[in-house]
Scaffold this active site. Structure first.
Site, mmCIF file in Angstrom:
data_model
loop_
_atom_site.group_PDB
_atom_site.id
_atom_site.type_symbol
_atom_site.label_atom_id
_atom_site.label_comp_id
_atom_site.label_asym_id
_atom_site.label_seq_id
_atom_site.Cartn_x
_atom_site.Cartn_y
_atom_site.Cartn_z
ATOM 1 N N ALA A 4 3.293 -8.169 12.285
ATOM 2 C CA ALA A 4 4.119 -7.549 11.246
ATOM 3 C C ALA A 4 5.086 -8.556 10.637
ATOM 4 O O ALA A 4 5.763 -9.288 11.354
ATOM 5 C CB ALA A 4 4.901 -6.397 11.852
ATOM 6 N N GLY A 55 10.590 -4.368 4.525
ATOM 7 C CA GLY A 55 11.941 -4.452 3.976
ATOM 8 C C GLY A 55 13.016 -4.190 5.011
ATOM 9 O O GLY A 55 13.177 -3.062 5.493
ATOM 10 N N GLU A 59 6.933 -7.137 4.469
ATOM 11 C CA GLU A 59 5.956 -6.049 4.352
ATOM 12 C C GLU A 59 6.597 -4.655 4.328
ATOM 13 O O GLU A 59 5.958 -3.695 3.903
ATOM 14 C CB GLU A 59 4.955 -6.110 5.512
ATOM 15 C CG GLU A 59 3.984 -7.280 5.393
ATOM 16 C CD GLU A 59 2.936 -7.307 6.505
ATOM 17 O OE1 GLU A 59 1.820 -7.750 6.245
ATOM 18 O OE2 GLU A 59 3.249 -6.903 7.643
ATOM 19 N N HIS A 110 8.643 -12.770 18.403
ATOM 20 C CA HIS A 110 9.487 -12.302 17.296
ATOM 21 C C HIS A 110 10.018 -13.563 16.628
ATOM 22 O O HIS A 110 10.898 -14.221 17.193
ATOM 23 C CB HIS A 110 10.674 -11.477 17.792
ATOM 24 C CG HIS A 110 10.285 -10.247 18.553
ATOM 25 N ND1 HIS A 110 10.166 -9.006 17.967
ATOM 26 C CD2 HIS A 110 10.001 -10.067 19.854
ATOM 27 C CE1 HIS A 110 9.821 -8.112 18.878
ATOM 28 N NE2 HIS A 110 9.714 -8.729 20.038
ATOM 29 N N TYR A 151 10.333 -0.941 17.035
ATOM 30 C CA TYR A 151 11.415 -1.864 17.397
ATOM 31 C C TYR A 151 12.705 -1.620 16.622
ATOM 32 O O TYR A 151 12.657 -1.192 15.470
ATOM 33 C CB TYR A 151 10.993 -3.312 17.091
ATOM 34 C CG TYR A 151 10.455 -4.035 18.303
ATOM 35 C CD1 TYR A 151 11.314 -4.460 19.306
ATOM 36 C CD2 TYR A 151 9.105 -4.294 18.446
ATOM 37 C CE1 TYR A 151 10.826 -5.118 20.420
ATOM 38 C CE2 TYR A 151 8.613 -4.950 19.562
ATOM 39 C CZ TYR A 151 9.477 -5.358 20.549
ATOM 40 O OH TYR A 151 9.013 -6.000 21.653
ATOM 41 N N TYR A 182 15.382 -1.669 3.378
ATOM 42 C CA TYR A 182 14.828 -0.312 3.303
ATOM 43 C C TYR A 182 14.853 0.391 4.665
ATOM 44 O O TYR A 182 14.970 1.602 4.739
ATOM 45 C CB TYR A 182 13.382 -0.370 2.814
ATOM 46 C CG TYR A 182 13.216 -0.395 1.304
ATOM 47 C CD1 TYR A 182 14.239 -0.002 0.448
ATOM 48 C CD2 TYR A 182 12.009 -0.788 0.737
ATOM 49 C CE1 TYR A 182 14.070 -0.024 -0.920
ATOM 50 C CE2 TYR A 182 11.831 -0.804 -0.642
ATOM 51 C CZ TYR A 182 12.863 -0.423 -1.463
ATOM 52 O OH TYR A 182 12.690 -0.435 -2.825
ATOM 53 N N ASP A 207 8.117 -7.926 9.131
ATOM 54 C CA ASP A 207 8.939 -6.723 8.965
ATOM 55 C C ASP A 207 9.841 -6.767 7.730
ATOM 56 O O ASP A 207 10.209 -5.719 7.212
ATOM 57 C CB ASP A 207 9.755 -6.460 10.234
ATOM 58 C CG ASP A 207 8.860 -5.947 11.351
ATOM 59 O OD1 ASP A 207 8.237 -4.898 11.175
ATOM 60 O OD2 ASP A 207 8.763 -6.621 12.393
ATOM 61 N N LEU A 208 10.182 -7.963 7.267
ATOM 62 C CA LEU A 208 11.011 -8.031 6.050
ATOM 63 C C LEU A 208 10.123 -7.987 4.800
ATOM 64 O O LEU A 208 10.330 -7.166 3.922
ATOM 65 C CB LEU A 208 11.880 -9.292 6.050
ATOM 66 C CG LEU A 208 12.793 -9.476 7.270
ATOM 67 C CD1 LEU A 208 13.755 -10.624 7.045
ATOM 68 C CD2 LEU A 208 13.579 -8.218 7.590
HETATM 69 N N1 ABN Z 1 6.650 -3.323 12.874
HETATM 70 C C1 ABN Z 1 5.786 -2.939 11.860
HETATM 71 C C2 ABN Z 1 6.230 -1.698 11.126
HETATM 72 C C3 ABN Z 1 7.478 -1.649 10.574
HETATM 73 C C4 ABN Z 1 7.874 -0.516 9.910
HETATM 74 C C5 ABN Z 1 7.020 0.547 9.793
HETATM 75 C C6 ABN Z 1 5.766 0.484 10.343
HETATM 76 C C7 ABN Z 1 5.380 -0.650 11.019
HETATM 77 CU CU CU Z 2 9.226 -7.900 21.775
#
Ligand code: ABN
Ligand code: CU
Length: 695
Positions: A313, A320, A318, A452, A399, A323, A315-316
């Site tokens: 992922a 935000g 894909e 991470h 997370y 958000y 996370d930023l």
């Molecule tokens: N860690 C991936 C993720 C983030 C936000 C929503 C779905 C999946």
């Molecule tokens: Cu971890």
């Protein structure tokens, strides 16, 4: 500045609101204004993002230097829209002139997935006959489909489906009871969701099936802990009091605290953005950083079985970091006297929505700032530190990421990140060999190894924009024992290597040499050390990217190939994995690798530069991390080196100060709130510090 202030005062009188600072995030009104302007020409679009189009640095610096003479940068919105047929449009809207400045379809990209996009998937998954069939195979009857859940992730990238269609992968779970933690019951198959058609187009089914976990629930909510014997009974309250209020001042979003001054921004991708950071050095406001933020992150998982290679992922980029930010609550997320700030975003339909208390600003006691006792006469000075913390917490599905930007009185900036929340889990069969790629954290629950990795974007402005990065390594002096230059063999020094060009301006971490990286202004030397004024990046949690060269993650997360990349400044280079991250193939790699290969020979010495630092942790899960992880902190420092002529915080009032002569030293600052923990009948058991000359 004065003129601006006057305008603000005048606008109060006339009832008009003051103009926002050019770095301020768009307000709700501005977001909806941008939407209205777009809608006039493009009525059929949905909104993915409407955020501040940040003023160009040159223009902004000119305005800050002379706001009376130079034009205030215009308010502009950076817009991402999705039109029917999954067409993506990138645009810029001038809010002052009320016109679209640019508007173009961007082919072959997928903008990030919003929480609204994610919400739809679960209901579609539950109704899909093939998903119902797969659930049946692993032991979930059709009447229990309401207990089936999914975390919809972007697909990442899957060569079978490419980039053209907007896709999500549904990581599947089951909740026996609505209050149970579904991560104890992961399901072994993975449906793929087409966001345009809102249907499941494929299911990845493993060769070896793993039935639904039969273990009892493993929960962390209060009722279940009560049922297991209850909470600890021996905790007494801790109260943090600031009877005279806080020691920081806010002017709009500009904060002034203990000689620090900076602007607090926020956007949907990076979350917190701190700009125009300066430190008042004896009346001289010295620039230090133009802009710092967490610009990207990637969480690659290390299980080689298909389709777990897709689990990485961003996370930023894909989803935000803004958000996904939490609305923070007083006394829970932060304790003390808290100043909160909200964050406004656009929704799919073009309405502005606000996350209340998205940013927390507060001070904390920070232990000892400095202390010394002269052993021969007990003369002692002890000064306590405090720190200013600007924080946000975002929830990325399973997370939680807690982000703390911490300012210290000695000129240090610390970025601390705490990881908490829940492990991403996968089912396992009884006695299954996990081959070292995961850990059984609870019966039937396999938590895969993962990393991470965060990418911090640092735009230095160390006494001006022209800076140079040096790699600083502790090195042994030349010459063997007995040689002329190193007769005793004990010599060592700090070896500095200048990073000269974009292509060669990379560096990896080396714990053996206590490696740090110095951002210097080589045209300004410290009068004592004769070394350039600098800020040093001290970061020791810097694992290498473990997925191999040419792996999917390596290709997509080019920023993570090295701990350090340095680029020459470019206003448009903010996102190190690219502007639109979902479904990038990494062929060619976007973001940093593209910028470097476009101009490999560009000089990064004594010019306006950006330093990109990838750091983080490699996480081998353990049962202690389940069912919810105790927060794991790690941090890095930006420290002044040769920047000041002496300890810059000597003027912080001491808590205690005695001198050998016994001459009175200032006013007593001894804290009269602290108490002895136990009444031992000793002197001082009233809780007062030992007698000092200050009294
Ligand atoms: N860690 C991936 C993720 C983030 C936000 C929503 C779905 C999946
Ligand atoms: Cu971890």
């Amino acid at each position: 500045m004065v003129l601006d202030r006057l305008k603000q005062v005048a606008s109060h009188v006339t009832g008009q609101t003051a103009p926002p600072h050019p770095f301020d995030p768009l307000s709700e009104v501005e977001i909806e204004k941008a939407v209205g302007i777009i809608r006039k020409d493009h009525s059929d679009v949905f909104f993915n993002a409407v955020t501040l189009w940040e003023p160009r640095k040159k223009e902004m610096m000119a305005w800050l230097a002379n706001p009376e003479q130079n034009a205030r940068p215009a308010r502009k919105a950076d817009v991402v829209c999705i039109a029917p047929g999954s067409k993506v449009y990138d645009g810029v809207v001038d809010l002052d002139e009320e016109r679209i400045v640019s508007w173009a379809q961007t082919e072959g990209v997928q903008p990030l997935i919003t929480m609204e996009d994610l919400q739809i998937v679960e209901s579609v998954v539950r109704k899909d006959p093939k998903v119902i069939e797969q659930c049946g195979i692993i032991g979930i009857p059709p009447e229990d489909m309401y207990k089936v859940h999914c975390d919809p992730w972007t697909i990442g990238y899957d060569e079978r489906f490419g980039t053209g269609v907007r896709l999500q992968q549904a990581l599947m779970y089951y909740r026996p009871h609505v209050d149970d933690n579904q991560y104890t019951y992961p399901l072994d198959f993975c449906p793929i969701f087409n966001a345009d058609k809102q249907e499941i187009i494929h299911i990845d089914i493993p060769k070896v099936r793993r039935p639904l976990n039969k273990a009892p629930p493993n929960n962390y909510h209060a009722t279940s802990i009560e049922a297991e014997g209850g909470f600890r009974q021996d905790l007494k309250p801790i109260n943090i009091t600031q009877p005279e209020g806080v020691s920081f001042k806010m002017d709009g979003r500009i904060i002034d605290w203990q000689k620090w001054k900076f602007h607090i921004g926020f956007n949907y991708k990076e979350g917190l953005v701190l700009s125009n950071i300066s430190f008042n050095d004896k009346g001289n406001e010295r620039p230090i950083f133009w802009r710092i933020s967490l610009a990207e992150m990637v969480v690659p998982y290390g299980n080689p079985e298909h389709p777990h290679q897709r689990k990485h992922a961003f996370d930023l980029g894909e989803y935000g970091g803004g958000y996904m930010t939490n609305s923070l609550s007083l006394g829970c997320d932060c304790k003390g006297a808290i100043h909160y700030m909200d964050a406004a975003f656009v929704n799919r339909a073009g309405q502005a929505q606000t996350i209340k208390n998205a940013i927390c600003i507060h001070e904390e006691d920070a232990g000892i700032l400095f202390k010394h006792t002269d052993f021969r006469d007990d003369a002692c000075t002890v000064t306590r530190a405090r720190k200013l913390i600007i924080s946000q917490i975002f929830t990325a599905a399973n997370y939680e990421y807690c982000v703390y930007w911490i300012f210290h009185q000695d000129g240090t900036i610390q970025l601390e990140i705490k990881l908490t929340g829940i492990l991403n889990t996968y089912p396992m069969n009884d006695g299954e060999d996990l081959e070292g790629y995961g850990t059984e954290v609870y019966p039937g629950v396999n938590a895969h190894n993962h990393q991470h990795l965060f990418c911090m974007r640092i735009d230095p402005n160390i006494d001006g924009p022209n800076n140079t990065v040096f790699v600083a390594d502790a090195a042994r002096g030349a010459g063997e024992v007995g040689s002329k230059e190193n007769y005793y063999g004990n010599a060592f020094y700090c070896k500095k290597t200048k990073l000269e060009t974009q292509a060669t301006g990379t560096s990896d971490y080396d714990g053996n040499t206590s490696r740090t990286w110095e951002m210097c202004n080589t045209s300004k030397l410290n009068p004592y050390s004769k070394k350039p004024v600098s800020y040093k990046l001290v970061s020791r949690e810097v694992p290498p990217l473990l997925p191999k060269e040419n792996s999917l993650v390596w290709k997509r997360a080019g920023f993570a190939r090295h701990a350090i990349h340095v680029t020459k400044y470019n206003d448009d280079q903010i996102h190190p994995a690219g502007r639109h991250v979902p479904q990038t193939s990494g062929e060619p790699s976007q973001g940093l690798p593209a910028w470097l290969s476009a101009e490999p020979d560009a000089s990064i010495a004594d010019t306006d530069i950006v330093l990109w630092h990838t750091f983080g942790i490699t996480h081998f899960p353990a049962p202690e991390d389940f069912p919810v992880m105790p927060a794991e902190p790690f941090s890095l420092l930006l420290r002044p080196r040769n920047f000041f002529t002496r300890n810059p915080c000597l003027d912080v009032p001491p808590s205690y100060c005695s001198v050998p002569s016994g001459v009175r030293q200032g006013n007593s600052l001894v804290d009269r709130i602290s108490r002895l923990a136990f009444d031992g009948g000793n002197e001082g058991d009233k809780g007062e510090a030992k007698a000092c000359c200050a009294k």
